[in-house]
Design a protein around this motif. Structure first.
Motif, PDB file in Angstrom:
ATOM      1  N   GLN A  19       0.820  -1.203   0.000  1.00 43.25           N
ATOM      2  CA  GLN A  19       0.000   0.000   0.000  1.00 43.25           C
ATOM      3  C   GLN A  19       0.859   1.259   0.000  1.00 43.25           C
ATOM      4  OE1 GLN A  19      -0.506   2.356   2.569  1.00 43.25           O
ATOM      5  NE2 GLN A  19      -2.433   3.313   1.949  1.00 43.25           N
ATOM      6  N   THR A  20       1.935   1.249   0.793  1.00 44.79           N
ATOM      7  CA  THR A  20       2.817   2.413   0.885  1.00 44.79           C
ATOM      8  C   THR A  20       3.533   2.671  -0.442  1.00 44.79           C
ATOM      9  OG1 THR A  20       3.147   2.031   3.251  1.00 44.79           O
ATOM     10  CG2 THR A  20       4.786   3.398   2.123  1.00 44.79           C
ATOM     11  N   ALA A  21       3.913   1.596  -1.120  1.00 44.27           N
ATOM     12  CA  ALA A  21       4.640   1.736  -2.388  1.00 44.27           C
ATOM     13  C   ALA A  21       3.764   2.322  -3.480  1.00 44.27           C
ATOM     14  CB  ALA A  21       5.200   0.389  -2.822  1.00 44.27           C
ATOM     15  N   GLY A  22       2.467   2.198  -3.367  1.00 43.35           N
ATOM     16  CA  GLY A  22       1.551   2.754  -4.356  1.00 43.35           C
ATOM     17  C   GLY A  22       1.151   1.740  -5.406  1.00 43.35           C
ATOM     18  N   VAL A  23      -0.126   1.444  -5.492  1.00 41.47           N
ATOM     19  CA  VAL A  23      -0.646   0.496  -6.461  1.00 41.47           C
ATOM     20  C   VAL A  23      -2.119   0.828  -6.674  1.00 41.47           C
ATOM     21  CG1 VAL A  23      -1.266  -1.203  -4.692  1.00 41.47           C
ATOM     22  CG2 VAL A  23      -0.848  -1.963  -7.022  1.00 41.47           C
ATOM     23  N   GLU A  24      -2.637   0.576  -7.845  1.00 41.98           N
ATOM     24  CA  GLU A  24      -4.056   0.800  -8.096  1.00 41.98           C
ATOM     25  C   GLU A  24      -4.881  -0.261  -7.350  1.00 41.98           C
ATOM     26  OE1 GLU A  24      -5.512   3.340  -9.706  1.00 41.98           O
ATOM     27  OE2 GLU A  24      -3.458   4.151  -9.799  1.00 41.98           O
ATOM     28  N   PRO A  25      -6.058   0.109  -6.884  1.00 43.87           N
ATOM     29  CA  PRO A  25      -6.867  -0.857  -6.124  1.00 43.87           C
ATOM     30  C   PRO A  25      -7.110  -2.166  -6.852  1.00 43.87           C
ATOM     31  CG  PRO A  25      -7.766   1.338  -5.875  1.00 43.87           C
ATOM     32  CD  PRO A  25      -6.686   1.446  -6.901  1.00 43.87           C
ATOM     33  N   ASP A  26      -7.321  -2.113  -8.182  1.00 47.57           N
ATOM     34  CA  ASP A  26      -7.603  -3.360  -8.887  1.00 47.57           C
ATOM     35  C   ASP A  26      -6.367  -4.227  -9.085  1.00 47.57           C
ATOM     36  OD1 ASP A  26      -6.345  -1.796 -10.771  1.00 47.57           O
ATOM     37  OD2 ASP A  26      -7.900  -1.989 -12.297  1.00 47.57           O
ATOM     38  N   ALA A  27      -5.189  -3.676  -8.778  1.00 47.41           N
ATOM     39  CA  ALA A  27      -3.950  -4.457  -8.873  1.00 47.41           C
ATOM     40  C   ALA A  27      -3.464  -4.923  -7.503  1.00 47.41           C
ATOM     41  CB  ALA A  27      -2.852  -3.630  -9.546  1.00 47.41           C
ATOM     42  N   TYR A  28      -4.175  -4.516  -6.447  1.00 44.79           N
ATOM     43  CA  TYR A  28      -3.692  -4.827  -5.095  1.00 44.79           C
ATOM     44  C   TYR A  28      -3.549  -6.326  -4.855  1.00 44.79           C
ATOM     45  CZ  TYR A  28      -3.739  -5.825  -0.150  1.00 44.79           C
ATOM     46  OH  TYR A  28      -3.434  -6.351   1.074  1.00 44.79           O
ATOM     47  N   ALA A  29      -4.547  -7.113  -5.192  1.00 42.98           N
ATOM     48  CA  ALA A  29      -4.536  -8.543  -4.873  1.00 42.98           C
ATOM     49  C   ALA A  29      -3.330  -9.233  -5.505  1.00 42.98           C
ATOM     50  CB  ALA A  29      -5.828  -9.204  -5.328  1.00 42.98           C
ATOM     51  N   ASP A  30      -3.095  -8.990  -6.785  1.00 47.37           N
ATOM     52  CA  ASP A  30      -1.977  -9.637  -7.461  1.00 47.37           C
ATOM     53  C   ASP A  30      -0.638  -9.122  -6.938  1.00 47.37           C
ATOM     54  OD1 ASP A  30      -3.609 -11.216  -9.015  1.00 47.37           O
ATOM     55  OD2 ASP A  30      -3.565  -9.877 -10.755  1.00 47.37           O
ATOM     56  N   THR A  31      -0.564  -7.822  -6.657  1.00 47.64           N
ATOM     57  CA  THR A  31       0.694  -7.241  -6.166  1.00 47.64           C
ATOM     58  C   THR A  31       1.026  -7.775  -4.778  1.00 47.64           C
ATOM     59  OG1 THR A  31       0.215  -5.235  -7.431  1.00 47.64           O
ATOM     60  CG2 THR A  31       1.952  -5.098  -5.766  1.00 47.64           C
ATOM     61  N   PHE A  32       0.005  -7.882  -3.930  1.00 51.21           N
ATOM     62  CA  PHE A  32       0.228  -8.434  -2.591  1.00 51.21           C
ATOM     63  C   PHE A  32       0.669  -9.893  -2.674  1.00 51.21           C
ATOM     64  CE2 PHE A  32      -1.869 -10.745   1.028  1.00 51.21           C
ATOM     65  CZ  PHE A  32      -0.868 -10.472   1.952  1.00 51.21           C
ATOM     66  N   ARG A  33       0.029 -10.664  -3.515  1.00 51.97           N
ATOM     67  CA  ARG A  33       0.408 -12.078  -3.657  1.00 51.97           C
ATOM     68  C   ARG A  33       1.853 -12.196  -4.127  1.00 51.97           C
ATOM     69  NH1 ARG A  33      -1.657 -17.189  -4.551  1.00 51.97           N
ATOM     70  NH2 ARG A  33      -0.502 -18.450  -6.039  1.00 51.97           N
ATOM     71  N   THR A  34       2.239 -11.381  -5.103  1.00 45.24           N
ATOM     72  CA  THR A  34       3.616 -11.428  -5.608  1.00 45.24           C
ATOM     73  C   THR A  34       4.608 -11.040  -4.517  1.00 45.24           C
ATOM     74  OG1 THR A  34       2.900 -10.939  -7.862  1.00 45.24           O
ATOM     75  CG2 THR A  34       5.196 -10.478  -7.326  1.00 45.24           C
ATOM     76  N   ALA A  35       4.286  -9.983  -3.770  1.00 42.88           N
ATOM     77  CA  ALA A  35       5.178  -9.541  -2.696  1.00 42.88           C
ATOM     78  C   ALA A  35       5.292 -10.598  -1.602  1.00 42.88           C
ATOM     79  CB  ALA A  35       4.680  -8.223  -2.120  1.00 42.88           C
ATOM     80  N   ALA A  36       4.174 -11.250  -1.283  1.00 42.75           N
ATOM     81  CA  ALA A  36       4.203 -12.299  -0.262  1.00 42.75           C
ATOM     82  C   ALA A  36       5.041 -13.486  -0.722  1.00 42.75           C
ATOM     83  CB  ALA A  36       2.788 -12.734   0.079  1.00 42.75           C
ATOM     84  N   LEU A  37       4.891 -13.860  -1.993  1.00 40.36           N
ATOM     85  CA  LEU A  37       5.692 -14.961  -2.527  1.00 40.36           C
ATOM     86  C   LEU A  37       7.175 -14.630  -2.471  1.00 40.36           C
ATOM     87  CD1 LEU A  37       3.582 -16.086  -5.617  1.00 40.36           C
ATOM     88  CD2 LEU A  37       4.254 -17.534  -3.679  1.00 40.36           C
ATOM     89  N   GLU A  38       7.538 -13.400  -2.824  1.00 40.55           N
ATOM     90  CA  GLU A  38       8.942 -12.998  -2.761  1.00 40.55           C
ATOM     91  C   GLU A  38       9.455 -13.049  -1.329  1.00 40.55           C
ATOM     92  OE1 GLU A  38       9.040  -9.147  -4.523  1.00 40.55           O
ATOM     93  OE2 GLU A  38       8.892  -9.898  -6.587  1.00 40.55           O
ATOM     94  N   ALA A  39       8.632 -12.632  -0.380  1.00 41.62           N
ATOM     95  CA  ALA A  39       9.050 -12.626   1.023  1.00 41.62           C
ATOM     96  C   ALA A  39       9.299 -14.032   1.542  1.00 41.62           C
ATOM     97  CB  ALA A  39       7.999 -11.918   1.876  1.00 41.62           C
ATOM     98  N   VAL A  40       8.410 -14.970   1.206  1.00 39.39           N
ATOM     99  CA  VAL A  40       8.551 -16.313   1.774  1.00 39.39           C
ATOM    100  C   VAL A  40       9.631 -17.127   1.063  1.00 39.39           C
ATOM    101  CG1 VAL A  40       6.163 -16.312   2.558  1.00 39.39           C
ATOM    102  CG2 VAL A  40       6.730 -17.367   0.354  1.00 39.39           C
TER     103      VAL A  40
END
Length: 379
Positions: free
Chosen positions: A138-159
Motif C-alpha cells: 500500500q505504501t509503495a503505491g498500487v491501483e486498487p484493482d492491482a492490489y490482490a496480485d501485487t500483494f500475492r507477488t510480494a508475499a511470494l517474494e518474502a517467503v
C-alpha cells in the motif's frame, strides 16, 4: 528431581515463535515498559507483577546476583554487563537450539535472527508477518484493482527468502476473528482496497484481512495466528480462536495453523487442535507472564484434550532477553510437574511421559515446520 524434569532439562528446545531483543542498552523506564503488555502507570512498577517478580527470582542469579534482588540492583548489574553479555547469558541458559523469529514488529531496532542464533549458539529461521507485507504494498503505491496480485507477488517474494519457514497474521489485533470465513471475490478485494487506500493507516479492513488469510493458505507454509492475550490494542473477546471454526472447516487439509499464546482461551484452542487435523497450539507469552509458579496450571488446561503431537513450545520473547530464559524455565518446570504427577498417579507410563516431553519441547516443531536444527541462519 524426577525423571521427567531431567529429560526436559536435557531437551534442546525449539522456540517456534519469538522476536528480537532491543538493540540498545535499556534504562529503567524502557526496561520496565518491556516487562508488561500494558502501559506504565505512575507510581506502579511492572516489577511488582508476576513477570517482574519472576525476573528478580529466576534471572538475577544469571547476572551473579542473589535471588529476589531489588530492582535497582538488578538493573544496575544489567547495565554494567551490557546488553550483548546479558543476551548471551539468558539465551544460553534457555537451552534452546532453534528459533523461529517473527521479524514483522519492530517499533525499536531489534536483534536479527542471525544475532539471536549466534548469542544462543543455535540456529534461526524467519517468520514473515503478512500484514507488514500488505502495508508495504500500500505504501509503495498500487491501483486498487492491482492490489490482490501485487500483494500475492510480494508475499511470494518474502517467503522465498532464505530461512523463511512460516507466515504470521495479527488479524486478532486488526479485526478479531468475527469474519466471514469465505474467500472474498476479486470485486470485494478491489473495493476494499479502494477504501483502505483512501483512508490510509494500517490494514484493518475485514475483507482485506480475509484476503490475507486466504493468501496465506495459497502460500502453503505454516500459518501462525496470534490468539488471546496481548496488549491493550486487542479486543480480547474477539481473539477467541473458537471464532475461527468455520474458516478452519473451509481450509481443512491445507496448511498447518499454529494458534499462538491462547490464554485465557487455551481450552478452546485445545478443542480446535483435537478436532482439526492441521491445528496446533502453544501457550507462549503466557508462561513468562504467569511465571514458573503457575505455568503448570496453564499447561494442564492446554493439555486436557490436546493430542500430544499438537502442543509446541514458544517463548514469544520480545524486547528483553530475560523472557527467553523465563519462557523456557516455566515450560520445563510446568510440563515436568504435570507429566510427573500423572506418572506418579499411574495415569501415564514413564516412557510415554518422556516421549511427550521430547515431542512438545522439540520434535513437534521440527516436524510441523520441516526444520533441520543446523539449517540456515540468514537474516
Amino acid at each position: 528431581m524426577g525423571a521427567v524434569r531431567e529429560t526436559l532439562d536435557a531437551v534442546r528446545l525449539v522456540d517456534h515463535h519469538c522476536h528480537g531483543t532491543v538493540a540498545a542498552d535499556l534504562g529503567r523506564d524502557a526496561f520496565e515498559s518491556l516487562l508488561t503488555e500494558g502501559e506504565a502507570w505512575p507510581g506502579i512498577s511492572p516489577f511488582d507483577s508476576p513477570a517482574g517478580v519472576a525476573v528478580r527470582r529466576h534471572c538475577a542469579p544469571l547476572l551473579d546476583l542473589p535471588r529476589h534482588t531489588p530492582a535497582e540492583e538488578y538493573l544496575a548489574r544489567r547495565s554494567e554487563l551490557g546488553r550483548r553479555e546479558v543476551q548471551r547469558r539468558f539465551l544460553r541458559a534457555a537451552g534452546t537450539d532453534v528459533f523461529c523469529v517473527d521479524t514483522g514488529y519492530a517499533p525499536d531496532p531489534l536483534t536479527t535472527p542471525r544475532e539471536i542464533a549466534e548469542a544462543a549458539g543455535g540456529t534461526s529461521y524467519e517468520v514473515v508477518r503478512l500484514e507488514g507485507v500488505a502495508e508495504s504494498v500500500q505504501t509503495a503505491g498500487v491501483e486498487p484493482d492491482a492490489y490482490a496480485d501485487t500483494f500475492r507477488t510480494a508475499a511470494l517474494e518474502a517467503v522465498r527468502r532464505p530461512g523463511v519457514v512460516a507466515v504470521k497474521s495479527v488479524a486478532a489485533y486488526r479485526t478479531g476473528f468475527d469474519l466471514d470465513p469465505a474467500r472474498p471475490s476479486e470485486v470485494e478485494v478491489t473495493e476494499a482496497a479502494r477504501r483502505w487506500f483512501a483512508r490510509g493507516g494500517r490494514l484493518d479492513d475485514p475483507v482485506l484481512v480475509r484476503h490475507l488469510l486466504w493468501t496465506a493458505v495459497d502460500l502453503g507454509l505454516p500459518l501462525q495466528l496470534h490468539t488471546g492475550f496481548g496488549d491493550s490494542d486487542i479486543r480480547l473477546h474477539r481473539a477467541d480462536p473458537a471464532r475461527l471454526t468455520d474458516w478452519l472447516h473451509l481450509t481443512a487439509g491445507t496448511i498447518p495453523v499454529l494458534l499462538l499464546h491462547c490464554w485465557p482461551y487455551q481450552r478452546q484452542a485445545a478443542y480446535l487442535a483435537a478436532v482439526f487435523e492441521r491445528v496446533y497450539l502453544d501457550v507462549g507469552l503466557t508462561l513468562h507472564h504467569v511465571g514458573p509458579a503457575r505455568a503448570g496450571g496453564v499447561l494442564a488446561e492446554a493439555l486436557e484434550i490436546t493430542p500430544f503431537r499438537k502442543l509446541l513450545y514458544s517463548s514469544d520473547a520480545y524486547g528483553v532477553a530475560e523472557f527467553f530464559h523465563l519462557g523456557a524455565l516455566a515450560f520445563r518446570q510446568g510440563l515436568a510437574e504435570l507429566l510427573q504427577g500423572r506418572v506418579d498417579a499411574d495415569e501415564l507410563s514413564l516412557p510415554d511421559a518422556l516421549r511427550i516431553a521430547r515431542w512438545t519441547g522439540r520434535d513437534n516443531a521440527l516436524r510441523v515446520y520441516r526444520l533441520e536444527a543446523d539449517g540456515p541462519e540468514d537474516d
